[in-house]
Write a protein that holds these residues in place. Structure first.
Motif, mmCIF file in Angstrom:
data_model
loop_
_atom_site.group_PDB
_atom_site.id
_atom_site.type_symbol
_atom_site.label_atom_id
_atom_site.label_comp_id
_atom_site.label_asym_id
_atom_site.label_seq_id
_atom_site.Cartn_x
_atom_site.Cartn_y
_atom_site.Cartn_z
ATOM 1 N N SER A 188 60.234 36.350 -59.545
ATOM 2 C CA SER A 188 59.156 37.193 -60.049
ATOM 3 C C SER A 188 59.029 38.461 -59.216
ATOM 4 N N ILE A 190 56.020 39.879 -59.346
ATOM 5 C CA ILE A 190 54.576 39.848 -59.085
ATOM 6 C C ILE A 190 54.347 38.995 -57.846
ATOM 7 N N GLN A 192 51.807 38.580 -55.923
ATOM 8 C CA GLN A 192 50.557 37.820 -55.926
ATOM 9 C C GLN A 192 50.764 36.474 -56.617
ATOM 10 N N GLU A 193 51.560 36.487 -57.667
ATOM 11 C CA GLU A 193 51.892 35.272 -58.415
ATOM 12 C C GLU A 193 52.657 34.290 -57.528
#
Length: 343
Positions: A188, A190, A192-193
């Motif tokens: 990913s 992202i 934060q994910e």
């Protein structure tokens, strides 16, 4: 569960994966990170048998992906960045087709499809054409294909790309649920994910592994300084007077505050020094009202940017810490074995 050994992938003169080595343990969720062009998708494609390696090998539960591809693939479910969907098929029809391709026994297919649809919440759209589904539901169909038959290893390449916030949260919850019984490798952008979902992160840059640890450990290793931000209802002169006798402060910075009569000050110390209590008492003794005080914590994004910047000193620092951690683990294992022998 998975061993990646001396993996190399070349496209002409370009080396996409450069002597990559790592081990993935069972029952964890791994975040697989790297800048664009770092070799993430290439590595995943080799691990799942989509493409061959130039050199090296991947061992899946004791089976070589190059020598025993059929046996190795039985243990893997894979969702590529662009799900491999036949959009003119209905959802149920597609999953039946995928179950047949995966070699799931005829008598077990119906149950396997039901389990996959229940997990990905596709039951209500099972008789709809895939091309008429939203982006989020198409992603769910791709995920259902990956988990069909519940393989031990689930590999997901950018599973939430292009989804809205609600859909992202739902997919993350599914991944967490899968992580309770399966080994999950998640790629990913992202970060934060990755922090929210993954037990460990693997960061690659220019086709090489630069870090493999928990997000928390990487953040601790990379932190050299500690920064405390304080909002105080006082003048800069009063704040300077309150701070002058506190030992351990390396730097004081002031920022403009949007609040009237409030000054924002950032105090920097060595990461091993905690002066929050001293700050509290210093301001209290000088009758200065502290409106807000919080410590800055290095994020996974900060770690990622530092490790992929090309700074070899930073990478070597993390590798030394990782080596030390492995040695400690090995020593503990030996001690436990010795104690068991004595008993």
């Amino acid at each position: 569960m998975i061993e990646v050994k001396n993996l190399v992938k070349k496209y002409g003169n370009h080396t996409a994966v450069d002597n990559l080595n790592f081990t993935v343990e069972s029952g964890k969720i791994y975040g697989f990170l790297g800048p664009n062009g770092a070799g993430k998708s290439t590595t995943m494609n080799i691990m799942t048998g989509y493409i061959g390696a130039t050199e090296g090998d991947v061992i899946i539960d004791g089976h070589s992906i190059s020598e025993e591809p059929g046996e190795a693939k039985k243990h893997i479910g894979y969702l590529p960045e662009i799900p491999p969907l036949y959009t003119d098929m209905k959802v149920l029809e597609y999953l039946k087709f995928a179950a047949e391709l995966k070699g799931i026994e005829k008598g077990k297919r119906a149950k396997a499809i039901t389990n996959a649809m229940n997990l990905t919440k596709l039951t209500d759209v099972s008789h709809r054409l895939i091309k008429n589904l939203s982006k989020g539901y198409k992603q769910r169909v791709g995920l259902a294909q990956a988990v069909l038959g519940m393989p031990e290893i689930i590999i997901l390449d950018e599973p939430t790309v292009g989804l809205d916030p609600k859909q992202i949260i739902e997919i993350r919850d599914m991944i967490k649920k899968l992580g309770k019984k399966h080994t999950v490798i998640l790629s990913s952008h992202i970060l934060q994910e990755v922090s929210a979902v993954c037990d460990e992160v693997m960061i690659i840059s220019h086709g090489q592994m630069v870090a493999c640890d928990t997000p928390e450990n990487l953040e601790k290793i990379m932190e050299d300084t500690s920064k405390i931000t304080i909002k105080v209802k006082a003048s800069k002169k009063d704040i300077d007077g309150a701070l002058k006798d506190i030992m351990g402060i390396d730097k004081i910075e002031y920022k403009n505050s949007s609040e009237q009569d409030v000054v924002e000050v950032i105090v920097t110390t060595d990461v091993s020094v905690d002066i929050r209590e001293k700050l509290f008492y210093a301001f209290a003794e000088n009758n200065l009202a502290v409106i807000e005080m919080y410590s800055y914590k290095m994020s996974l994004e900060d770690v990622f940017l530092k490790l992929t910047s090309g700074n070899k000193k930073v990478v070597n620092k993390v590798k030394r810490a990782g080596k030390s951690k492995k040695e400690d683990k090995s020593n503990k294992k030996e001690k436990n074995e010795e104690m068991e022998d004595e008993e």
